[in-house]
Scaffold this active site. Structure first.
Site, PDB file in Angstrom:
ATOM      1  N   ASP A   4       4.018  24.965 -10.781  1.00 22.02           N
ATOM      2  CA  ASP A   4       2.682  24.427 -10.960  1.00 22.02           C
ATOM      3  C   ASP A   4       1.753  25.619 -10.740  1.00 22.02           C
ATOM      4  O   ASP A   4       2.176  26.688 -10.327  1.00 22.02           O
ATOM      5  CB  ASP A   4       2.436  23.274  -9.973  1.00 22.02           C
ATOM      6  CG  ASP A   4       1.306  22.371 -10.466  1.00 22.02           C
ATOM      7  OD1 ASP A   4       1.305  21.185 -10.133  1.00 22.02           O
ATOM      8  OD2 ASP A   4       0.447  22.878 -11.227  1.00 22.02           O
TER       9      ASP A   4
HETATM   10  C1  GLC Z   1      -2.405  21.497 -12.203  1.00 22.60           C
HETATM   11  C2  GLC Z   1      -1.478  20.309 -12.252  1.00 22.60           C
HETATM   12  C3  GLC Z   1      -0.429  20.403 -13.326  1.00 22.60           C
HETATM   13  C4  GLC Z   1      -1.042  21.074 -14.543  1.00 22.60           C
HETATM   14  C5  GLC Z   1      -1.324  22.513 -14.166  1.00 22.60           C
HETATM   15  C6  GLC Z   1      -2.032  23.270 -15.296  1.00 22.60           C
HETATM   16  O1  GLC Z   1      -2.596  21.908 -10.891  1.00 22.60           O
HETATM   17  O2  GLC Z   1      -0.840  19.933 -11.030  1.00 22.60           O
HETATM   18  O3  GLC Z   1       0.022  19.068 -13.625  1.00 22.60           O
HETATM   19  O4  GLC Z   1      -0.131  21.018 -15.641  1.00 22.60           O
HETATM   20  O5  GLC Z   1      -2.090  22.625 -12.976  1.00 22.60           O
HETATM   21  O6  GLC Z   1      -3.294  22.742 -15.507  1.00 22.60           O
END
Ligand code: GLC
Length: 743
Positions: A275
């Protein structure tokens, strides 16, 4: 002016040459990166990958394992190996984001179709529709030139306060597994990788980046991992995203146990993507399965080291550790192998289709998912459907009647080409009735991490709403939550279970002047319903995306008969919910640790076991027709562990119009030697029936799916003995219970 120095230029030239000599000398070893259309067998691809890894420098390999921008990673330019481009999200392709910042890139060609949020898809209980959904969304991601779609999310609905429940598939692992597999297959048919997320135990947003979840192996394997396991083993997902939180003291994005389960036990051959900012340690990231590190803090255009991509955990520190022999080069080779495999499935796949965007088919899919996912919760005096007739005055009250619901909510927010609001849909459909709208209450603009105050005078909105309600024959109150911070949004959870913005007071006020009141709940979560007796009809209408208003009008007018079923329970009181029964340590945790004390008894499993009556049960949903389930039979009375159980039954439409019923099959062990839920969903079938029609339905399941995770052997066990089969159209509406034996 710098004096020209032959000596300096000679030195510079020799530096450049020695950097590139390996490539120049080895020029003839450089493999052809492109595959012919006939060469896409996995054997050929693996051999091709071997030949590529052999000619990559260590620097090039390490560079592929971490971000070069907000949503992309490096390729190898000198060989023609492409970059990998990713985009959110689970229910639509996010607008283009800037290279180095969370701001929108300001493109004008990135508007898309916003599909309903995944709770709505789950509520459809229609796996075929999930594949159509995934395919349409994958087409849009392909057309927007994305190689990885950062979705679907499958974290289990543990608490009604979780800010991101709207992005997920509900409280039951079997339903989530049944819906996520076809979704992934649909996406990947476009040569776009799905990226199932967030692995694992990211069941709340509060303290998501640091909370350490403690949960038993049984609950881990029986509740929280099944949808990921199905995504890998049945959906063949090409990517998976690690989560922010910890589990048993280690960050889940590079977790020894979770990595073994994923890559050894489940044989996942795809790419683990972090993430954004969920990596915390070079050695752990290298050793425990992280393949691509993405970041929240990004500064590739600056010269500093903080947040600079070159200083990510899998960047210079990783390169250094390998060069110094602290980490094996085999580790980066495995990561690069997985990344190249992802490429041959996506941007290096010569057979990849071209994708499509914003077309009729996608709008039809979005509308079908919306109408099949809307749940009719209450319909006293046949409040719904509302017939369009001259002279009828319909008051539409509530901010959610006009609010743009594709914005807000965090990373899954979208920039649709259009979004038809509930009010627009109702106005478009009702040509004869008179529609009067007033806002009733105001919440404030959607901002990711703060609550903006309302700007209008709430009292005057209230007075106006009562006036409008007085004049109307029927009132449609369109309220709920709204993806503002603390109201169904990423980054934090709701702070209470109630409806916000004074809606309860407003509903009571409207009821005083007009009892012909229906509530359209626009939420991704359960809410407290002390006002329920003030309403004749309630529709759970989710976040429905571009065609929201059309789908809502389809259902309100009766053009479409609602067939959705709740993918999660609505507790009467928050403390009826399992996660909220054991104090702060259970939810939200003490700021460091959190214990899932309810263990395997999540959702209806808890309500059944504790004999608590929910406001609305998992699997519940009414129809404008009536259905009768009868003649439920098992093909045997006794089964062995290798058998398949076959349930046959009849469903009749005894109503006065067509409709669809979701027949649900639950199974429970009688007098188990371990703690088990009374019953667990093991099969379902959505049956479409014309008025007066009846159908014979068969639902089968393998006996092996009746097991529990046996911590004594760290594997699944199926108990001998007596079981009960429960068949019904909701977890709390069982029409037939049959005993059978397992030997
Ligand atoms: C965010 C989310 C994830 C997302 C990523 C990119 O923190 O937790 O689901 O795909 O960052 O935006």
């Amino acid at each position: 002016m710098m004096r020209f120095s032959f000596k300096k230029s000679k030195l510079l030239l020799s530096v450049i040459l020695c950097l590139h000599i390996p490539h120049i000398i080895g020029q003839n070893k450089i493999p052809k990166i492109q595959l012919e259309k006939s060469q896409i067998s996995s054997e050929f691809i693996e051999a091709k990958i071997d030949s590529i890894i052999a000619v990559l420098t260590l620097e090039e390999k390490v560079a592929m394992t971490h971000a070069q921008s907000k949503f992309s990673t490096k390729g190898v330019a000198r060989l023609g190996i492409p970059e990998v481009w990713m985009s959110d999200g689970p229910h639509g392709v996010r607008e283009e984001i800037s290279w180095d910042a969370w701001s929108e890139a300001g493109w004008t060609n990135d508007a898309i179709t916003a599909f309903p949020a995944l709770t709505c898809l789950a509520a459809s209980f229609n796996p075929e529709l999930a594949e159509e959904y995934g395919f349409s969304l994958g087409e849009e991601a392909r057309y927007r030139k994305k190689d990885v779609l950062l979705g679907p999310g499958v974290n289990i609905y543990r608490t009604p306060l979780n800010g991101r429940n709207f992005e997920y598939l509900g409280e039951d692992p079997f339903l989530a597994s049944s819906m996520v597999v076809p979704y992934i297959k649909g996406v990947q048919k476009n040569g776009v990788a799905a990226c199932v997320k967030h692995y694992a135990l990211n069941n709340q947003e509060h303290w998501r980046d640091k909370i350490n979840v403690e949960v038993s192996d049984r609950a881990l394997h029986e509740i929280y991992l099944p949808a990921f396991k199905a995504a890998v083993q049945k959906g063949n997902t090409w990517a998976l995203m690690g989560a922010y939180n910890k589990f048993r003291g280690q960050h889940t994005t590079h977790h020894k146990i979770l990595n073994k389960i994923l890559k050894t036990d489940w044989k996942f051959d795809g790419v683990v993507i972090s993430d954004w900012g969920s990596a915390h340690n070079t050695k752990e990231a290298a050793l425990y399965g992280l393949d691509m590190e993405m970041g929240t803090g990004t500064d590739g255009l600056g010269t500093g080291t903080v947040n600079h991509y070159e200083y990510y955990y899998l960047a210079k520190p990783f390169l250094k550790a390998i060069k110094e022999g602290e980490l094996s080069e085999d580790l980066v080779n495995d990561k690069v192998r997985r990344i190249l495999r992802l490429m041959y499935r996506t941007n290096l796949n010569p057979n990849r289709p071209l994708g499509k965007l914003n077309n009729k088919e996608h709008y039809q899919t979005a509308r079908k998912v919306a109408t099949e996912g809307i749940v009719l919760l209450k319909n006293d005096d046949n409040f719904f459907p509302i017939k369009d007739q001259k002279g009828l005055i319909i008051a539409v009250i509530g901010e959610n009647a006009t609010r743009n619901m594709t914005r807000g909510g965090g990373s899954s927010q979208l920039k649709p080409l259009f979004e038809i609001s509930p009010l627009q849909g109702i106005q478009k459909r009702y040509k004869n009735a008179t529609i009067i709208y007033t806002m009733g209450y105001e919440s404030g603009a959607p901002v990711y991490d703060k609550v903006l105050p309302a700007t209008l005078n709430q009292d005057s909105l209230y007075v106006k709403a009562i006036e409008v309600a007085k004049k109307a024959d029927v009132v449609l109150f369109i309220g709920g939550l709204n993806k503002n911070h603390l109201q169904d949004s990423e980054g934090d959870d709701r702070e209470d279970f109630d409806l916000p913005y004074g809606q309860e007071k407003l509903i009571n006020g409207i009821y005083e002047v007009n009892e012909n009141l229906g509530f359209l709940l626009v939420t991704g979560n359960a809410v407290k319903m002390p006002w329920i007796s003030k309403t004749k009809g309630i529709l759970q209408t989710w976040y429905l995306g571009s065609t929201a208003g059309l789908a809502i009008a389809d259902i309100v007018s009766g053009d479409v008969n609602p067939s959705g079923k709740l993918p999660f329970s609505f507790p009467k009181e928050l403390n009826d919910n399992a996660a909220h029964t054991f104090g702060q340590i259970s939810y939200p945790g003490d700021g460091v640790n959190q214990e899932y004390i309810e263990d395997i008894l999540v959702g209806y499993r808890w309500f059944d076991t504790r004999k608590i009556k929910p406001q609305y049960a998992f699997g519940f949903g009414l129809s404008y027709a009536n259905f009768k389930i009868s003649d439920v039979k098992l093909d045997k009375e006794n089964y062995t562990k290798k058998d398949q159980i076959k349930v046959t039954l009849e469903v009749a439409n005894t109503g006065n119009r067509e409709g669809a019923e979701v027949v649900q099959v639950y199974i429970g062990k009688h007098k188990s030697k371990v703690k088990r839920a009374v019953k667990e969903l093991k099969g379902f079938s959505k049956v479409y029936l014309e008025k007066g029609e009846n159908k014979l339905v068969t639902i089968s399941m393998n006996v092996s799916t009746l097991g529990y995770y046996n911590t004594d052997i760290s594997d699944w066990s199926v108990e001998d003995g007596t079981y009960y089969l429960y068949v019904g159209n909701a977890s709390n509406n069982i029409v037939k219970k049959i005993k059978f034996e397992l030997f």
